[in-house]
Design a protein around this motif. Sequence first.
Motif, short mmCIF file in Angstrom:
data_model
loop_
_atom_site.label_atom_id
_atom_site.label_comp_id
_atom_site.label_asym_id
_atom_site.label_seq_id
_atom_site.Cartn_x
_atom_site.Cartn_y
_atom_site.Cartn_z
N ARG A 231 0.80 -1.23 0.00
CA ARG A 231 0.00 0.00 0.00
C ARG A 231 0.83 1.28 0.00
O ARG A 231 0.28 2.37 0.11
CB ARG A 231 -0.90 0.02 1.24
CG ARG A 231 -1.89 -1.14 1.35
CD ARG A 231 -3.04 -0.95 0.41
NE ARG A 231 -4.12 -1.90 0.64
CZ ARG A 231 -5.27 -1.90 -0.02
NH1 ARG A 231 -5.48 -0.96 -0.94
NH2 ARG A 231 -6.20 -2.79 0.23
N LEU A 232 2.14 1.17 -0.14
CA LEU A 232 2.99 2.36 -0.01
C LEU A 232 2.66 3.44 -1.02
O LEU A 232 2.73 4.63 -0.71
CB LEU A 232 4.47 1.96 -0.16
CG LEU A 232 5.20 1.59 1.13
CD1 LEU A 232 6.64 1.25 0.83
CD2 LEU A 232 5.11 2.70 2.16
N GLY A 233 2.30 3.04 -2.24
CA GLY A 233 2.02 4.03 -3.27
C GLY A 233 0.92 4.99 -2.89
O GLY A 233 0.88 6.13 -3.36
N GLU A 234 0.02 4.55 -2.03
CA GLU A 234 -1.09 5.39 -1.58
C GLU A 234 -0.86 5.90 -0.15
O GLU A 234 -1.78 6.39 0.49
CB GLU A 234 -2.41 4.62 -1.65
CG GLU A 234 -2.43 3.34 -0.84
CD GLU A 234 -3.56 2.41 -1.23
OE1 GLU A 234 -4.53 2.33 -0.45
OE2 GLU A 234 -3.47 1.77 -2.29
N GLY A 235 0.38 5.75 0.35
CA GLY A 235 0.71 6.25 1.67
C GLY A 235 0.54 5.24 2.79
O GLY A 235 0.89 5.52 3.93
N ALA A 236 -0.02 4.08 2.50
CA ALA A 236 -0.23 3.01 3.49
C ALA A 236 -0.92 3.51 4.75
O ALA A 236 -0.40 3.35 5.87
CB ALA A 236 1.11 2.34 3.83
N PRO A 237 -2.12 4.12 4.64
CA PRO A 237 -2.82 4.59 5.84
C PRO A 237 -3.13 3.42 6.78
O PRO A 237 -3.49 2.33 6.33
CB PRO A 237 -4.12 5.18 5.28
CG PRO A 237 -3.85 5.43 3.83
CD PRO A 237 -2.89 4.36 3.42
N MET A 238 -2.99 3.65 8.06
CA MET A 238 -3.18 2.57 9.03
C MET A 238 -4.60 2.01 8.97
O MET A 238 -4.79 0.80 9.09
CB MET A 238 -2.90 3.06 10.45
CG MET A 238 -2.99 1.94 11.49
SD MET A 238 -2.57 2.46 13.16
CE MET A 238 -3.99 3.49 13.55
N GLU A 239 -5.60 2.86 8.78
CA GLU A 239 -6.98 2.38 8.74
C GLU A 239 -7.20 1.43 7.57
O GLU A 239 -7.96 0.47 7.67
CB GLU A 239 -7.95 3.57 8.67
CG GLU A 239 -7.97 4.44 9.91
CD GLU A 239 -8.51 3.73 11.14
OE1 GLU A 239 -9.25 2.73 10.97
OE2 GLU A 239 -8.18 4.15 12.26
N VAL A 240 -6.54 1.70 6.45
CA VAL A 240 -6.68 0.84 5.27
C VAL A 240 -6.02 -0.52 5.52
O VAL A 240 -6.59 -1.57 5.21
CB VAL A 240 -6.06 1.52 4.02
CG1 VAL A 240 -6.04 0.56 2.83
CG2 VAL A 240 -6.82 2.78 3.67
N VAL A 241 -4.82 -0.50 6.09
CA VAL A 241 -4.13 -1.76 6.40
C VAL A 241 -4.91 -2.54 7.45
O VAL A 241 -5.04 -3.77 7.36
CB VAL A 241 -2.69 -1.48 6.88
CG1 VAL A 241 -2.05 -2.74 7.44
CG2 VAL A 241 -1.86 -0.91 5.73
N ALA A 242 -5.46 -1.84 8.44
CA ALA A 242 -6.27 -2.52 9.46
C ALA A 242 -7.48 -3.18 8.83
O ALA A 242 -7.82 -4.33 9.17
CB ALA A 242 -6.71 -1.51 10.53
N ALA A 243 -8.12 -2.48 7.89
CA ALA A 243 -9.29 -3.06 7.22
C ALA A 243 -8.90 -4.30 6.43
O ALA A 243 -9.66 -5.28 6.37
CB ALA A 243 -9.92 -2.02 6.30
N ASP A 244 -7.71 -4.29 5.82
CA ASP A 244 -7.23 -5.47 5.10
C ASP A 244 -7.11 -6.68 6.03
O ASP A 244 -7.24 -7.83 5.61
CB ASP A 244 -5.86 -5.19 4.46
CG ASP A 244 -5.96 -4.28 3.23
OD1 ASP A 244 -7.07 -4.16 2.68
OD2 ASP A 244 -4.94 -3.71 2.84
N LEU A 245 -6.83 -6.40 7.30
CA LEU A 245 -6.69 -7.46 8.29
C LEU A 245 -8.00 -7.77 9.00
O LEU A 245 -8.05 -8.61 9.91
CB LEU A 245 -5.63 -7.07 9.33
CG LEU A 245 -4.19 -7.02 8.82
CD1 LEU A 245 -3.27 -6.37 9.86
CD2 LEU A 245 -3.69 -8.41 8.48
N GLY A 246 -9.06 -7.07 8.60
CA GLY A 246 -10.38 -7.33 9.20
C GLY A 246 -10.53 -6.77 10.60
O GLY A 246 -11.26 -7.34 11.42
N MET A 247 -9.86 -5.65 10.88
CA MET A 247 -9.98 -5.05 12.22
C MET A 247 -9.97 -3.53 12.10
O MET A 247 -9.69 -2.98 11.03
CB MET A 247 -8.83 -5.52 13.12
CG MET A 247 -7.44 -5.18 12.64
SD MET A 247 -6.11 -5.84 13.71
CE MET A 247 -6.11 -7.57 13.27
N THR A 248 -10.29 -2.86 13.18
CA THR A 248 -10.25 -1.40 13.20
C THR A 248 -8.82 -0.92 13.47
O THR A 248 -7.96 -1.70 13.92
CB THR A 248 -11.17 -0.84 14.30
OG1 THR A 248 -10.65 -1.26 15.59
CG2 THR A 248 -12.59 -1.36 14.15
#
Length: 321
Positions: A231-248
């Motif tokens: 997700r680095l190209g889009e800044g890798a926002p924590m909320e987006v990565v968390a959603a990828d893992l199925g959590m907040t």
Amino acid sequence: MLPIEPPAARAFDFPRGVSSTVLLVAHAADRGVPPERVLAGSGLSVADLADSQHQVTAGQELRVVRNLLRGVDPAGYGAEGRAVGMRYHVSTFGIFGFALLSSVTMLDAVNVALRFWDLSFALALPVVVAEEGRVRISLSTDGVPSDVAAFVHGRDTAAVETVLGELLPGRPPPRFVDGVLEVGLDYLSSPLPQGDARTRAMYEGMCEELVASRRARSGVAQQVRVLITQRLGEGAPMEVVAADLGMTGRTLRRRLASEGASYRTLLEEVRESLATEMLATGRLAVEDVALRLGYAEASSFIAAFRRWTGRTPTAWQRDRG
């Protein structure tokens, strides 16, 4: 007692190369399922599959598996897994595969496999019992979600059998019978046709380097590192990565803290590692590296790089010669 090493991998959720996902998508295509459908919800794109260096999490691969199994009778999950497993070849595993091929004997190859199991694409983990000149190997799906366990077991046992057949061509490979593959000393002492101790040592060293960074972090932190990279190209926002893992984001922050990590630290680690890799090639301008790492401005990247290394990117490249 045979000198069998204990398996290095203790959990199946280690990051893995994209090649395994490529095979899943190819199998789906043969069944008439388009790539976009089998990748749906995984966070992966068709373009990601073309990058041989791309890493995925176990969770992403499991999402692809579930998509693949849609419409398949659950009674046939094991057979479907075996069909996919037979697509795996020694060459599929890159450096790890070369280390297997260059092993002097089959016993050497088995120990290499156990030592670097986390460079394979397996989700099942090996359980090895050695006694009285014989070795019994089974693959455990403990911890693997129950809805995909039969597929995983079928795929990984078939892949092991296929690879063993390629390591020792001209000889029928041993098979898993009632979940157990049993071999004797005569088989394990068999010399491999491409075995060479010096070559094996070289590839083992390369395997050690590959697993070192992966094993430096484990659990959720390791999964986050992989997803940040994607997700680095889009800044890798924590909320987006968390959603990828199925959590907040809040849950992710708490989970990382329990492992002694933080999202910001992991983001910095990934950016620093990739920055030095890209700058070392000499093929990318500083501005391009900054963009690929998710920085809106090159000045922000330069400041971060100076904080990591004590030098600007240009000075770092110049000092490397």
